[in-house]
Design a protein around this motif. Structure first.
Motif, PDB file in Angstrom:
ATOM      1  N   VAL A  44       0.843  -1.189   0.000  1.00 33.47           N
ATOM      2  CA  VAL A  44       0.000   0.000   0.000  1.00 33.47           C
ATOM      3  C   VAL A  44       0.881   1.243   0.000  1.00 33.47           C
ATOM      4  CG1 VAL A  44      -1.784   1.269   1.220  1.00 33.47           C
ATOM      5  CG2 VAL A  44      -1.787  -1.233   1.262  1.00 33.47           C
TER       6      VAL A  44
ATOM      7  N   TYR B 225      -4.123   6.781  -2.886  1.00 34.67           N
ATOM      8  CA  TYR B 225      -3.549   5.532  -2.414  1.00 34.67           C
ATOM      9  C   TYR B 225      -3.570   4.480  -3.505  1.00 34.67           C
ATOM     10  CZ  TYR B 225      -8.535   4.591  -1.589  1.00 34.67           C
ATOM     11  OH  TYR B 225      -9.885   4.463  -1.732  1.00 34.67           O
TER      12      TYR B 225
ATOM     13  N   GLU C  65      -7.440   1.731   6.333  1.00 33.54           N
ATOM     14  CA  GLU C  65      -7.609   0.442   7.007  1.00 33.54           C
ATOM     15  C   GLU C  65      -7.947   0.625   8.479  1.00 33.54           C
ATOM     16  OE1 GLU C  65      -5.511  -3.972   6.740  1.00 33.54           O
ATOM     17  OE2 GLU C  65      -4.414  -2.187   6.115  1.00 33.54           O
TER      18      GLU C  65
ATOM     19  N   TYR D  80      -4.448  -0.721  -2.284  1.00 36.25           N
ATOM     20  CA  TYR D  80      -5.387  -0.831  -1.157  1.00 36.25           C
ATOM     21  C   TYR D  80      -6.792  -1.000  -1.728  1.00 36.25           C
ATOM     22  CZ  TYR D  80      -8.047   0.580   3.002  1.00 36.25           C
ATOM     23  OH  TYR D  80      -8.920   0.626   4.063  1.00 36.25           O
TER      24      TYR D  80
ATOM     25  N   THR E 108      -2.683   1.868   8.302  1.00 38.60           N
ATOM     26  CA  THR E 108      -1.858   2.382   7.211  1.00 38.60           C
ATOM     27  C   THR E 108      -1.895   3.898   7.195  1.00 38.60           C
ATOM     28  OG1 THR E 108      -2.321   0.404   5.910  1.00 38.60           O
ATOM     29  CG2 THR E 108      -1.487   2.315   4.714  1.00 38.60           C
TER      30      THR E 108
END
Length: 128
Positions: free
Chosen positions: A2, A24, A98, A27, A117
């Motif tokens: 990630v 991101y 997350e 993910y 994360t």
């Protein structure tokens, strides 16, 4: 792996606005929470806004009425619209992914412990 990258920080005068973005990759856990945090020098990291899988947002009292969190899962982005900025908003802002918070009515002081994360942060400076 990630990867999380924040952008949009900068210096603005009190009363101004900024939009922070978090992009991101790697993910795909759309069922988890996402959030924005901030940390000022000498202070603990604090939650600013959280958005859950259904798009329900929760804000810190300091952010209510001024900040808006939004996400675009298809574009892999998370945003924080910040209006009417104040000098006390000065901090490094972090995107967090997350998260497993479940339903919350307010931002707890230990919210950061629920997220796995993190991005590297983007600096926001508000001058008076």
């Amino acid at each position: 792996q990630v990867q999380v990258v924040e952008s949009g920080g900068g210096s603005v005068q009190a009363g101004g606005s900024l939009i922070l973005s978090c992009t991101y990759s790697g993910y795909t856990y759309s069922s988890y929470d996402m959030g924005w945090f901030r940390q000022a020098p000498g202070r603990a990291r604090e939650g600013v806004a959280v958005i859950d899988a259904l798009g329900t947002a929760t804000y810190a009292d300091s952010a209510k009425g001024r900040f808006n969190i939004s996400k675009d899962s298809a574009q892999h982005t998370l945003h924080l619209q910040m209006n009417d900025l104040k000098p006390e908003d000065t901090a490094t802002y972090y995107c967090a992914l997350e998260g497993d918070v479940n339903a919350i009515a307010s931002i707890p002081s230990n919210l950061a412990t629920y997220f796995k994360t993190w991005g590297q942060g983007t600096q926001v400076t508000v001058t008076s």
